[in-house]
Write a protein that holds these residues in place. Structure first.
Motif, short mmCIF file in Angstrom:
data_model
loop_
_atom_site.label_atom_id
_atom_site.label_comp_id
_atom_site.label_asym_id
_atom_site.label_seq_id
_atom_site.Cartn_x
_atom_site.Cartn_y
_atom_site.Cartn_z
N LEU A 33 134.53 -27.31 57.41
CA LEU A 33 133.64 -28.42 57.05
C LEU A 33 134.31 -29.44 56.13
O LEU A 33 133.71 -30.43 55.77
N LYS A 34 135.55 -29.15 55.72
CA LYS A 34 136.27 -29.96 54.73
C LYS A 34 135.48 -30.03 53.42
O LYS A 34 135.29 -31.08 52.82
N TYR A 35 134.99 -28.89 53.00
CA TYR A 35 134.27 -28.75 51.74
C TYR A 35 135.21 -28.12 50.71
O TYR A 35 136.25 -27.56 51.05
N ILE A 36 134.78 -28.18 49.45
CA ILE A 36 135.51 -27.48 48.39
C ILE A 36 135.09 -26.00 48.46
O ILE A 36 133.92 -25.71 48.71
N TYR A 37 136.05 -25.11 48.21
CA TYR A 37 135.70 -23.69 48.10
C TYR A 37 135.84 -23.27 46.65
O TYR A 37 136.87 -23.53 46.03
N LYS A 131 128.25 -30.56 41.73
CA LYS A 131 127.19 -31.57 41.61
C LYS A 131 127.22 -32.62 42.72
O LYS A 131 126.19 -33.21 43.02
N ASN A 132 128.37 -32.82 43.36
CA ASN A 132 128.43 -33.80 44.46
C ASN A 132 128.25 -33.15 45.83
O ASN A 132 128.49 -33.78 46.86
N LYS A 133 127.85 -31.91 45.83
CA LYS A 133 127.66 -31.13 47.08
C LYS A 133 128.98 -31.02 47.86
O LYS A 133 130.04 -31.28 47.32
N GLY A 134 128.88 -30.64 49.13
CA GLY A 134 130.12 -30.43 49.89
C GLY A 134 130.92 -29.29 49.30
O GLY A 134 132.14 -29.36 49.15
N ILE A 135 130.23 -28.20 48.95
CA ILE A 135 130.92 -27.06 48.32
C ILE A 135 130.41 -25.75 48.89
O ILE A 135 129.21 -25.63 49.21
N VAL A 136 131.31 -24.80 49.02
CA VAL A 136 130.92 -23.43 49.38
C VAL A 136 131.32 -22.58 48.19
O VAL A 136 132.48 -22.58 47.78
#
Ligand code: DC
Length: 235
Positions: A33-37, A131-136
């Protein structure tokens, strides 16, 4: 549940028992998803390493007040490792990724993670990072305490024997000399402490989806989770 961010990114909280593959799914999802882990357990492990190195923990016991008094001195960061393409954990500027995975830390991390002041400090940092979402984020209290409004919450589990075997295989593959019984005991002890502690015990959030991976493959597991993400982000 919470609203998605403008860019359609969500927060994914993965909680569950120790060694049931939370980080494997979380990393795969983040990559896809190109999210932060974010590995929240690594933060408790880094605090534990600090305690061990400063004679604030030994023989399974922790000097709680001594550690609380020195919390301010502990700086935890994650830095990208070009070689492994993963984030490494840093404690006060030193890469401790390998050391925090060893048994001395594993054997002392549960009592450290029961200390309220330690948890408060970690939760504050975790919330700031998400806080900026896009995180797992994976851990024990992500869906219940850190991000109670996470759009997707997964509660993972597997039998203690299956988890101990996976951990045993992982360590022996790396050439470590370990005994299966010792690892199984560590898994069982951690389950007991994680679920029984007063501060943010491990428990399934009411709105979490259960994933028991005792008998399913990693591929099936990823497929299942990916479908859940799609259902949320594409509606
Ligand atoms: O996920 P892990 O095994 O690396 O976690 C190490 C320890 O930290 C585990 O005993 C439970 C604790 N932990 C916690 O209390 N809360 C979290 N969010 C993550 C881990």
């Amino acid at each position: 549940m919470n609203q998605k961010a403008d860019n359609n990114k969500i927060v994914i909280a993965i909680d569950g028992h120790s060694s049931c593959g939370k980080s494997t799914v979380a990393k795969q999802l983040a990559k896809q998803l190109k999210y932060i882990y974010l590995d929240s357990g690594a933060m408790y492990r880094a605090v534990t390493l600090f305690a061990l190195r400063n004679q604030l923990a030994a023989d399974g016991k922790v000097d709680e007040q001594g550690l609380i008094d020195r919390l301010e001195e502990i700086k935890i960061e994650f830095r990208f490792n070009e070689a492994t393409k993963q984030n490494d954990t840093y404690l006060n500027g030193e890469n401790v990724e390998d050391e925090i995975r060893q048994l001395p830390v594993a054997n002392h991390v549960s009592p450290v993670a029961t200390i309220r002041e330690v948890r408060q400090a970690m939760v504050r940092q975790q919330q700031a990072m998400g806080k900026n979402k896009g995180i797992v984020m994976d851990g024990r209290d992500i869906g219940t305490v850190v991000f109670p409004d996470a759009e997707l919450k997964i509660f993972m589990t597997a039998s203690p024997e299956v988890r101990a075997q996976r951990r045993y295989d992982e360590l022996t593959e790396k050439g470590k000399q370990v005994s299966f019984e010792e690892i199984l005991k560590n898994v069982q002890d951690r389950d007991r402490i994680d679920s029984g502690r007063k501060e943010s015990p491990l428990k399934q959030a009411d709105d979490a989806l259960i994933l028991d991976n005792s008998t399913i493959s990693r591929e099936e597991q990823l497929k299942w989770v990916t479908k859940k993400v799609k259902e949320i982000t594409e509606d």
